[in-house]
Design a protein around this motif. Structure first.
Motif, mmCIF file in Angstrom:
data_model
loop_
_atom_site.group_PDB
_atom_site.id
_atom_site.type_symbol
_atom_site.label_atom_id
_atom_site.label_comp_id
_atom_site.label_asym_id
_atom_site.label_seq_id
_atom_site.Cartn_x
_atom_site.Cartn_y
_atom_site.Cartn_z
ATOM 1 N N SER A 176 0.830 -1.210 0.000
ATOM 2 C CA SER A 176 0.000 0.000 0.000
ATOM 3 C C SER A 176 0.861 1.255 0.000
ATOM 4 N N PHE A 177 2.013 1.195 0.693
ATOM 5 C CA PHE A 177 2.901 2.350 0.717
ATOM 6 C C PHE A 177 3.602 2.526 -0.628
ATOM 7 N N THR A 236 2.694 1.952 -3.596
ATOM 8 C CA THR A 236 1.860 2.525 -4.662
ATOM 9 C C THR A 236 1.810 4.047 -4.593
ATOM 10 N N GLN A 237 2.283 4.616 -3.494
ATOM 11 C CA GLN A 237 2.248 6.072 -3.336
ATOM 12 C C GLN A 237 3.500 6.755 -3.869
ATOM 13 N N ARG A 252 9.652 2.708 -8.028
ATOM 14 C CA ARG A 252 9.236 1.517 -7.296
ATOM 15 C C ARG A 252 10.167 0.317 -7.477
ATOM 16 N N SER A 282 8.280 10.810 -2.316
ATOM 17 C CA SER A 282 6.840 10.958 -2.084
ATOM 18 C C SER A 282 6.133 10.895 -3.429
ATOM 19 N N ARG A 283 4.816 11.075 -3.398
ATOM 20 C CA ARG A 283 4.051 10.969 -4.649
ATOM 21 C C ARG A 283 4.367 12.110 -5.598
ATOM 22 N N VAL A 331 4.174 9.327 3.115
ATOM 23 C CA VAL A 331 3.000 8.612 2.607
ATOM 24 C C VAL A 331 1.740 9.177 3.248
ATOM 25 N N ASN A 332 0.638 8.962 2.578
ATOM 26 C CA ASN A 332 -0.696 9.371 3.075
ATOM 27 C C ASN A 332 -0.785 10.870 3.379
ATOM 28 N N GLU A 333 0.200 11.634 2.883
ATOM 29 C CA GLU A 333 0.234 13.078 3.109
ATOM 30 C C GLU A 333 0.368 13.460 4.589
#
Length: 770
Positions: A569-570, A572-573, A579, A678-679, A707-709
């Motif tokens: 899940s991480f 994919t960000q 990756r 980061s993304r 991650v996840n902002e």
């Protein structure tokens, strides 16, 4: 019987006085009990038993033991525990009577002839500080005045006031208490007040202690330098070694820790400046790759305080073997055994102190008598004949230890070192060797007077001193004051005088109980006076618990599956072209310190060292404020404020690790390359003043991910990976990274003292994915 209803009919007699009673219903509705235990009336205490319970309560016997003793004394006793508790409470209430807590305390102090001082809070009757000591303690202090050992302890009273305890050492090597002070706070002003009271206990200025031993409490150290400027202040060697050992476990790999600590001990026990410099140089060479640990040892201990705990300097003062605060720590333990609880008031604290002091003085007097009457068989030779019944056994034991050294050092003064002559006032090995060669016994005048003191009957007054304390002039002045002032002033003045003459009439009030406003309520334990663990004990406990944790295969499999799920899940960000180069993603605790936790773990420490990372980053910015002011666009104080926290637990967003500002600080302080992924934004940070070694590039690169902002994680990059799809964006990324590395490496080879921050900012790589 209880709970057995019945009915009676009562009719007055028609003739004469009295009543006629008839039973209307007298049938039992239950079986008769086999025992009467628990019956409130039959279990009540008689006068003799009540007196026994009161006496046992006075001497702090637990209720369960009191009950057992009653049943042994009387086999038919059916008293239950609740009745014992009630009797104890009634007894304690009767002792205080109508007095307040402070009035009762000062009444007890006056009854036992204690010397005491109190201090109020400003513009208030609330107690701020209180100091008390026993008259025999004052005599011991003036007899054995050479060394004082001071330390504070906690969890001794319901008000959570710290207790400062000062102790000394007798000629028989026993510890005696000098005084006790409950302080409002552990600040310099409070310590100065307490130490000023201790200074007043000395009969003359010439008796003031030559050596004072404490731990590194800065407020206490400053107070000692103010009140006892001529005394030599030593620091507890035990606490220093434990603190260094705890940092060693954090910074140094396990297989090297023992070697490092052995070398540290050699530094501490160096007997000459040359030996000290030699061992310190070896220490710096051994820990050359652990610069943070070396800086901690030198900056925190050796540079500012080496004269206070290293042998080469402490051997020049007469400390009688007291280079640690272990004696006062043991005194804390004995006191807390007497207290039994940390929720008592000041009266209970004084009562425990009083009982402890009586036992202490009895043991000390016994040791003196034993020395005077008996001679140990091992010291019955002619060599010790002049010392029999004149010096303590501890003195002869120390001399006997030096006799063992005679076999090694002989009369060689250089090899002997003669340290015991300066530290204990006793003949050293080379002196004893000369006496043996000449066939002479040890002369009594070669022993310091400290070891010849075998009594506490120290006269604290004489005719001259009594004449100095004639109060006739003061009494006349008081009478004149009363005549020349109005009734209100007279009333206030009289109240002050009465508090001195009749302490139990004081208007001082006990401090309010401190209420914990954070955390869940804790269940009170029966015995709750032990101290809180020290820093090094937390480190030891964390390492032992980590070693003890051995999860089962099923739990390991479950954790691995959960980790793989979170990794996916991480991952994919992050941008797709990055990756393939991510080998592993390790999550950290999400408490607002997650960025610093990730950095601590990547540096090889534990995740729990996040606070150390915060502190070191703040210190780095402070040391090079002029450099970082250019990097942060003159926003240095804002960045430093984000590093400082006022509480543990979850932190607000303003305390999170922020990039790019802190990225430069991390890279420079730890001499690493920091990669942030980061993304939307990927950045690389190089040190501002040097570059990592090209050979250790893999170990000098730290990678973190946002991650996840709202969360930072650790990222482990692959060392060997096939090239990603040929995209122009990836080619530019690799080209720019290589150029930045080459420039930084060239700067290192040219020995630039400082790389221009604007250059480093321009070398930061930012890629935005469409």
């Amino acid at each position: 019987m209880k709970n057995c209803p019945f009915t009676l009919r009562c009719v007055p007699l028609s003739v004469g006085e009295g009543w006629k009673i008839s039973v209307r219903c007298g049938t039992h509705n239950h079986e008769l009990l086999d025992t009467v235990t628990g019956h409130s009336y039959l279990g009540r205490l008689n006068e003799e038993e009540r007196k026994f319970v009161n006496d046992m309560t006075k001497y702090k016997l637990a209720p369960r033991f009191i009950l057992n003793a009653l049943k042994v004394r009387n086999e038919t006793n059916v008293t239950i525990p609740s009745q014992i508790y009630k009797a104890r409470s009634t007894y304690r209430s009767s002792l205080r009577g109508p007095y307040t807590e402070m009035q009762h305390l000062l009444k007890l102090i006056q009854q036992e002839n204690y010397v005491h001082w109190t201090r109020r809070r400003e513009n208030s009757d609330i107690l701020r500080d209180i100091f008390w000591t026993h008259p025999d303690c004052i005599k011991l202090l003036n007899t054995f005045h050479f060394v004082l050992i001071c330390d504070s302890t906690y969890k001794t009273n319901r008000y959570r006031l710290p207790l400062l305890e000062i102790v000394g050492v007798t000629s028989t090597s026993l510890t005696f208490s000098v005084g006790f002070a409950y302080l409002e706070k552990e600040r310099q002003d409070n310590f100065i007040w307490a130490f000023e009271k201790v200074r007043m206990l000395f009969k003359s200025e010439s008796l003031i202690s030559k050596v004072i031993v404490t731990d590194r409490d800065l407020a206490m150290m400053n107070a000692i330098s103010v009140v006892f400027p001529t005394s030599i202040h030593l620091l507890c060697r035990f606490h220093i070694e434990k603190n260094v050992g705890a940092r060693c476990k954090q910074y140094v790999k396990k297989d090297r820790q023992e070697e490092v600590m052995d070398l540290w001990k050699k530094i501490v026990y160096s007997t000459s400046v040359e030996e000290y410099d030699h061992h310190l140089q070896q220490f710096e060479i051994l820990c050359a790759d652990i610069i943070l640990f070396v800086d901690y040892v030198k900056d925190s201990w050796l540079t500012p305080y080496k004269e206070r705990f290293v042998n080469v300097w402490t051997n020049r003062v007469m400390h009688l073997g007291n280079t640690t605060s272990n004696r006062v720590e043991s005194a804390h333990w004995r006191l807390k055994n007497m207290l039994q609880t940390s929720f008592g008031d000041l009266c209970k604290s004084w009562d425990a102190v009083n009982m402890m002091l009586k036992n202490q003085i009895c043991i000390i007097q016994s040791s003196f008598q034993k020395t005077i009457k008996d001679v140990e068989h091992g010291y019955n030779s002619q060599f010790f004949q002049n010392l029999h019944h004149c010096v303590s056994r501890k003195c002869m034991k120390l001399i006997d230890n030096q006799l063992e050294r005679v076999k090694i050092v002989g009369t060689n003064k250089t090899e002997c070192g003669c340290s015991i002559r300066t530290t204990h006032g006793l003949p050293c090995a080379c002196e004893l060797a000369k006496l043996q060669i000449n066939g002479n016994a040890i002369p009594l005048d070669s022993i310091h007077d400290f070891w010849k003191q075998l009594s506490i009957a120290h006269e604290l007054e004489d005719e001259e001193s009594l004449s100095d304390y004639d109060f006739s002039e003061e009494l006349e002045a008081m009478k004149a004051y009363m005549k020349t002032h109005d009734i209100i002033s007279q009333r206030i003045f009289k109240a002050k005088v009465r508090e001195v003459v009749f302490p139990h009439t004081t208007s001082i009030l006990a401090p309010p109980e401190k209420v914990r406003t954070k955390g869940a309520s804790k269940k009170k334990k029966e015995f709750d006076t032990p101290r809180d663990p020290s820093y090094w004990e937390y480190v030891d406990a964390s390492q032992e618990s980590a070693k003890a944790r051995q999860p089962s295969q099923s739990s390991q499999r479950s954790a691995r599956q959960q980790s793989q799920s979170s990794q996916h899940s991480f991952k994919t960000q992050f941008p797709t072209y990055i990756r393939p180069y991510i080998e592993d993603i390790v999550d950290v605790v999400a408490d607002g310190n997650f960025g610093f936790r990730a950095i601590a773990a990547l540096l090889g420490w534990t995740e729990e060292s996040w606070a150390l990372v915060r502190s070191q980053l703040d210190k780095e910015i402070g040391l090079h404020k002029d450099v970082y002011s250019n990097v942060f666009d003159d926003n240095v104080e804002s960045v430093r404020n984000s590093l400082k926290i006022s509480k543990l637990g979850a932190q607000g967003k303003d305390k999170w690790m922020s990039l790019p500002d802190l990225g430069y600080v991390i890279a420079t302080l730890y001499n690493v390359i920091l990669v942030s992924l980061s993304r939307n934004l990927n950045m690389t940070f190089f040190p501002l003043n040097k570059s990592p070694s090209k050979e250790t590039f893999g170990q000098s690169l730290l990678a973190i991910g946002f991650v996840n902002e709202n969360h930072w994680v650790q990222i482990k990059l692959k060392s060997d990976c096939p090239l990603p799809p040929t995209s122009q964006k990836w080619k530019d990324f690799c080209s720019d990274t290589a150029k930045s590395w080459e420039v930084a490496y060239a700067a290192r080879m040219k020995h630039w003292e400082r790389i221009d921050p604007s250059f480093i900012r321009s070398s930061c790589i930012s890629l935005n994915e469409d």
